[in-house]
Design an enzyme around this catalytic site. Structure first.
Site, PDB file in Angstrom:
ATOM      1  N   GLN A  43       0.544  -0.903   0.217  1.00  0.00           N
ATOM      2  CA  GLN A  43       0.194  -0.184   0.020  1.00  0.00           C
ATOM      3  C   GLN A  43       0.634   1.403   0.089  1.00  0.00           C
ATOM      4  O   GLN A  43       2.210   1.389   0.220  1.00  0.00           O
ATOM      5  CB  GLN A  43      -1.101   0.266   1.194  1.00  0.00           C
ATOM      6  CG  GLN A  43      -0.391  -0.188   2.498  1.00  0.00           C
ATOM      7  CD  GLN A  43      -1.563  -0.626   3.285  1.00  0.00           C
ATOM      8  OE1 GLN A  43      -1.971  -0.517   3.663  1.00  0.00           O
ATOM      9  NE2 GLN A  43      -1.132  -0.930   4.919  1.00  0.00           N
ATOM     10  N   HIS A  74       0.796  -4.260   3.007  1.00  0.00           N
ATOM     11  CA  HIS A  74      -1.006  -4.934   3.761  1.00  0.00           C
ATOM     12  C   HIS A  74      -0.726  -6.103   4.074  1.00  0.00           C
ATOM     13  O   HIS A  74      -1.540  -6.544   5.250  1.00  0.00           O
ATOM     14  CB  HIS A  74      -1.534  -4.204   2.492  1.00  0.00           C
ATOM     15  CG  HIS A  74      -3.021  -4.376   2.813  1.00  0.00           C
ATOM     16  ND1 HIS A  74      -4.085  -3.865   2.889  1.00  0.00           N
ATOM     17  CD2 HIS A  74      -3.481  -4.683   4.200  1.00  0.00           C
ATOM     18  CE1 HIS A  74      -5.261  -3.469   2.803  1.00  0.00           C
ATOM     19  NE2 HIS A  74      -5.159  -4.224   3.984  1.00  0.00           N
ATOM     20  N   PHE A 128      -3.762  -5.454  13.427  1.00  0.00           N
ATOM     21  CA  PHE A 128      -3.336  -5.152  12.372  1.00  0.00           C
ATOM     22  C   PHE A 128      -2.899  -6.521  11.720  1.00  0.00           C
ATOM     23  O   PHE A 128      -3.031  -7.394  10.932  1.00  0.00           O
ATOM     24  CB  PHE A 128      -2.919  -3.835  11.573  1.00  0.00           C
ATOM     25  CG  PHE A 128      -2.563  -4.282  10.113  1.00  0.00           C
ATOM     26  CD1 PHE A 128      -3.193  -4.768   8.771  1.00  0.00           C
ATOM     27  CD2 PHE A 128      -0.976  -3.554  10.280  1.00  0.00           C
ATOM     28  CE1 PHE A 128      -3.440  -4.281   7.866  1.00  0.00           C
ATOM     29  CE2 PHE A 128      -0.930  -3.318   8.518  1.00  0.00           C
ATOM     30  CZ  PHE A 128      -1.767  -3.832   7.476  1.00  0.00           C
ATOM     31  N   HIS A 131      -5.241  -9.657  12.427  1.00  0.00           N
ATOM     32  CA  HIS A 131      -6.167  -9.870  11.476  1.00  0.00           C
ATOM     33  C   HIS A 131      -5.201 -10.487  10.026  1.00  0.00           C
ATOM     34  O   HIS A 131      -6.091 -11.138   9.334  1.00  0.00           O
ATOM     35  CB  HIS A 131      -6.627  -8.869  11.020  1.00  0.00           C
ATOM     36  CG  HIS A 131      -7.952  -8.628   9.613  1.00  0.00           C
ATOM     37  ND1 HIS A 131      -8.819  -8.301   9.663  1.00  0.00           N
ATOM     38  CD2 HIS A 131      -7.281  -7.808   8.502  1.00  0.00           C
ATOM     39  CE1 HIS A 131      -9.560  -8.546   8.479  1.00  0.00           C
ATOM     40  NE2 HIS A 131      -8.312  -8.530   7.483  1.00  0.00           N
ATOM     41  N   GLU A 132      -4.134 -10.034   9.830  1.00  0.00           N
ATOM     42  CA  GLU A 132      -3.741 -10.760   8.082  1.00  0.00           C
ATOM     43  C   GLU A 132      -3.608 -12.099   8.713  1.00  0.00           C
ATOM     44  O   GLU A 132      -3.428 -12.804   7.377  1.00  0.00           O
ATOM     45  CB  GLU A 132      -2.613 -10.069   7.764  1.00  0.00           C
ATOM     46  CG  GLU A 132      -2.441  -8.139   7.291  1.00  0.00           C
ATOM     47  CD  GLU A 132      -3.644  -8.702   6.187  1.00  0.00           C
ATOM     48  OE1 GLU A 132      -3.107  -9.180   5.284  1.00  0.00           O
ATOM     49  OE2 GLU A 132      -4.459  -7.337   6.166  1.00  0.00           O
ATOM     50  N   LYS A 135      -6.941 -14.119   9.421  1.00  0.00           N
ATOM     51  CA  LYS A 135      -8.493 -14.567   7.447  1.00  0.00           C
ATOM     52  C   LYS A 135      -7.080 -14.983   6.745  1.00  0.00           C
ATOM     53  O   LYS A 135      -7.167 -15.351   5.794  1.00  0.00           O
ATOM     54  CB  LYS A 135      -8.022 -13.046   7.635  1.00  0.00           C
ATOM     55  CG  LYS A 135      -9.431 -12.281   6.387  1.00  0.00           C
ATOM     56  CD  LYS A 135     -10.161 -11.730   6.160  1.00  0.00           C
ATOM     57  CE  LYS A 135     -10.975 -11.388   4.597  1.00  0.00           C
ATOM     58  NZ  LYS A 135     -11.350 -10.158   4.568  1.00  0.00           N
ATOM     59  N   HIS A 136      -5.773 -14.410   6.437  1.00  0.00           N
ATOM     60  CA  HIS A 136      -5.220 -14.725   5.964  1.00  0.00           C
ATOM     61  C   HIS A 136      -3.952 -15.502   5.592  1.00  0.00           C
ATOM     62  O   HIS A 136      -3.530 -17.217   4.758  1.00  0.00           O
ATOM     63  CB  HIS A 136      -4.826 -13.623   4.409  1.00  0.00           C
ATOM     64  CG  HIS A 136      -5.158 -12.328   4.198  1.00  0.00           C
ATOM     65  ND1 HIS A 136      -6.064 -12.728   3.249  1.00  0.00           N
ATOM     66  CD2 HIS A 136      -5.913 -11.344   5.209  1.00  0.00           C
ATOM     67  CE1 HIS A 136      -6.740 -11.174   3.328  1.00  0.00           C
ATOM     68  NE2 HIS A 136      -7.198 -10.890   4.056  1.00  0.00           N
TER      69      HIS A 136
END
Length: 262
Positions: A43, A74, A128, A131-132, A135-136
């Protein structure tokens, strides 16, 4: 330079182990198949940070003269060749202690650009990085066995494929007055990495650029890059806005609305 060299050495060792089969399998949701490739999403802070109105200690946009001036990470996202992607593939609660030795690199190259708390996979809120990972990162098996190797490999890919430097060498630098041809930016990346990237914009400003990789980390075309004219989010001429950090006396230390989760 020493820390960068060390990170790259560790990536080589990790890839060798992965290719040798030195990974563990994880029970995956029955509804989600194994991914096809990785997308490293980078990003541009000048685009994201210019929307900053309130500050907090975890928001890198609020670091004054130390705010990021180059592309930041990101995420590293497992994707499918049909344009879709898996998410939240198994339960693995994020533990920041697992990546404590990577913290300097994460703060510099993978910082949060928001005061919000993204949602996690289990209905709560978190960091943050959490979350990464949840989720990923949990969908990146069998390549990665744990969050440490996921974050380590992502940092190494970022350092090896230095997008900011590639664009700088081609004459594309941060500016609040210049507009650059989108095709020229894409060509600079193609010449450097021999792949087609994916570019996303907010209005006329570059928001994110994605570089894609096979599971062995060799570069490949991104699925969304096959037709340049199909990227409707970007006009023919784009900008790389330069961000002027908020004045320290004007900063309001309060929590804004949550960052939109990917």
């Amino acid at each position: 330079m020493a820390s960068r060299t060390c990170l790259l050495f560790l990536l080589v060792a990790f890839v060798a182990g992965a290719l040798a089969g030195d990974v563990i399998e994880v029970n995956r949701s029955q509804s989600q198949r194994e991914f096809d490739y990785f997308a490293l999403s980078l990003q541009w802070p000048g685009t994201y940070c210019r929307a900053t109105r309130h500050c907090c200690s975890k928001n890198a946009c609020c670091r004054g003269s130390d705010s990021p001036t180059q592309f930041t990470i990101h995420g590293l996202w497992p994707d499918y060749n049909d344009g879709s992607w898996p998410s939240c593939c198994y339960r693995s609660d994020f533990n920041e202690k697992e990546i404590s030795t990577l913290m300097d690199g994460l703060e510099k190259y993978w910082p949060s650009l928001s005061c919000g708390s993204p949602s996690n996979c289990h209905g709560g809120k978190g960091s943050f990085w959490g979350h990464e990972w949840e989720k990923h990162g949990t969908c990146s098996s069998p390549v990665f066995r744990d969050e440490y190797n996921y974050f380590l490999a992502t940092l190494n890919l970022y350092l090896k494929y230095n997008l900011t430097d590639v664009l700088y060498q081609a004459g594309y630098v941060a500016s609040n007055s210049e507009k650059y041809p989108l095709g020229g930016i894409v060509t600079a990346i193609q010449n450097a990495f021999h792949i087609n990237p994916e570019v996303q914009c907010k209005r006329d400003a570059i928001d994110e650029i994605r570089i894609c990789f096979y599971k062995d980390f060799k570069p490949r075309d991104c699925v969304g890059s096959k037709d340049l004219t199909s990227r409707k989010s970007c006009p023919k001429y784009v900008s790389l806005p330069e961000y002027t950090p908020l004045d320290g006396e004007a900063m309001v230390l309060k929590m804004p609305t949550d960052r939109e989760a990917l």
